[in-house]
Design a protein around this motif. Sequence first.
Motif, PDB file in Angstrom:
ATOM      1  N   LYS A  53       0.834  -1.208   0.000  1.00 10.06           N
ATOM      2  CA  LYS A  53       0.000   0.000   0.000  1.00 10.06           C
ATOM      3  C   LYS A  53       0.863   1.251   0.000  1.00 10.06           C
ATOM      4  CE  LYS A  53      -3.857  -2.276   2.243  1.00 10.06           C
ATOM      5  NZ  LYS A  53      -4.516  -2.542   3.536  1.00 10.06           N
ATOM      6  N   THR A  54       1.918   1.249   0.796  1.00 10.77           N
ATOM      7  CA  THR A  54       2.816   2.396   0.861  1.00 10.77           C
ATOM      8  C   THR A  54       3.490   2.626  -0.491  1.00 10.77           C
ATOM      9  OG1 THR A  54       3.222   2.015   3.207  1.00 10.77           O
ATOM     10  CG2 THR A  54       4.835   3.368   2.036  1.00 10.77           C
ATOM     11  N   LEU A  55       3.953   1.542  -1.114  1.00 11.66           N
ATOM     12  CA  LEU A  55       4.597   1.673  -2.427  1.00 11.66           C
ATOM     13  C   LEU A  55       3.613   2.150  -3.494  1.00 11.66           C
ATOM     14  CD1 LEU A  55       6.876  -1.501  -2.351  1.00 11.66           C
ATOM     15  CD2 LEU A  55       7.616   0.888  -2.271  1.00 11.66           C
ATOM     16  N   LYS A  61       1.852   6.611  -7.014  1.00  9.46           N
ATOM     17  CA  LYS A  61       0.820   7.546  -7.476  1.00  9.46           C
ATOM     18  C   LYS A  61       1.328   8.987  -7.482  1.00  9.46           C
ATOM     19  CE  LYS A  61      -3.199   4.832  -6.137  1.00  9.46           C
ATOM     20  NZ  LYS A  61      -4.328   4.682  -5.198  1.00  9.46           N
ATOM     21  N   ALA A  62       2.366   9.240  -6.696  1.00  5.53           N
ATOM     22  CA  ALA A  62       2.918  10.590  -6.619  1.00  5.53           C
ATOM     23  C   ALA A  62       3.756  10.941  -7.841  1.00  5.53           C
ATOM     24  CB  ALA A  62       3.764  10.737  -5.348  1.00  5.53           C
ATOM     25  N   CYS A  63       3.981   9.981  -8.708  1.00 10.72           N
ATOM     26  CA  CYS A  63       4.835  10.207  -9.872  1.00 10.72           C
ATOM     27  C   CYS A  63       4.032  10.790 -11.021  1.00 10.72           C
ATOM     28  CB  CYS A  63       5.484   8.899 -10.312  1.00 10.72           C
ATOM     29  SG  CYS A  63       6.619   9.099 -11.701  1.00 10.72           S
ATOM     30  N   SER A  64       4.581  11.824 -11.618  1.00 11.52           N
ATOM     31  CA  SER A  64       4.002  12.323 -12.854  1.00 11.52           C
ATOM     32  C   SER A  64       4.896  11.827 -13.984  1.00 11.52           C
ATOM     33  CB  SER A  64       3.925  13.850 -12.846  1.00 11.52           C
ATOM     34  OG  SER A  64       5.213  14.390 -12.687  1.00 11.52           O
ATOM     35  N   ILE A 108       7.932  10.658  -6.484  1.00  8.35           N
ATOM     36  CA  ILE A 108       8.455   9.490  -5.763  1.00  8.35           C
ATOM     37  C   ILE A 108       9.676   9.904  -4.956  1.00  8.35           C
ATOM     38  CG2 ILE A 108       9.543   7.231  -6.002  1.00  8.35           C
ATOM     39  CD1 ILE A 108       7.778   6.782  -8.489  1.00  8.35           C
ATOM     40  N   MET A 109      10.604  10.621  -5.604  1.00 11.12           N
ATOM     41  CA  MET A 109      11.815  11.052  -4.907  1.00 11.12           C
ATOM     42  C   MET A 109      11.460  11.982  -3.746  1.00 11.12           C
ATOM     43  SD  MET A 109      14.192   9.386  -6.285  1.00 11.12           S
ATOM     44  CE  MET A 109      15.764  10.142  -5.893  1.00 11.12           C
ATOM     45  N   GLU A 132       6.758  11.719   6.033  1.00  8.62           N
ATOM     46  CA  GLU A 132       5.356  11.296   6.027  1.00  8.62           C
ATOM     47  C   GLU A 132       5.207   9.821   5.677  1.00  8.62           C
ATOM     48  OE1 GLU A 132       2.822  13.779   3.658  1.00  8.62           O
ATOM     49  OE2 GLU A 132       3.836  15.589   4.330  1.00  8.62           O
ATOM     50  N   LEU A 133       6.143   9.281   4.919  1.00 12.68           N
ATOM     51  CA  LEU A 133       6.038   7.878   4.515  1.00 12.68           C
ATOM     52  C   LEU A 133       6.725   6.926   5.475  1.00 12.68           C
ATOM     53  CD1 LEU A 133       6.470   7.932   0.645  1.00 12.68           C
ATOM     54  CD2 LEU A 133       4.418   7.451   1.954  1.00 12.68           C
TER      55      LEU A 133
END
Length: 155
Positions: A103-105, A110-113, A123-124, A131-132
């Motif tokens: 789930k974390t991955l 999803k944060a990647c454009s 991701i970076m 937060e992660l």
Amino acid sequence: MKIGEISKHSSVAVETIRYYEKIGLLPKPERDPSGYRAYRTAHLDRLLFIKRCRNLDMAQDEIRELIRLSENPEADCQQVDSLLASHLSHVRERLKELSNLEKTLQQLQKACSDAGTVQECGIMGGLSSTELDVPRKERADHENHVPGTHRPGKT
């Protein structure tokens, strides 16, 4: 049979066979007159037993305990059942941990454009953020499936 032969019959690497001998899971074989290890069918049977246990992700101490229990074939199998139940509980806990990791991955991905630079990469940025941080459940030795076998950093 020589070590290469038992390795071929069991599909276990020669180095692994030597390691199992060193830690006492596999009894040391006698030596033939020329100094080579002389393995018997009992060694192959034990090696295959160890391999099956490892395929079930059992720890060395669990395998050692099963071997010890197998040396008393007339005893009640309750200890074997208890050991397996403990291992199953450990596996279920690991599955929960892996599900949380997945789930974390997924959130991180999803944060990647698709377009952009590494500097702009979600991701970076997420990997650099606190937060992660997923707190790992620290387990005391008595909570492990075999005490002392999966200390933090050894799972």
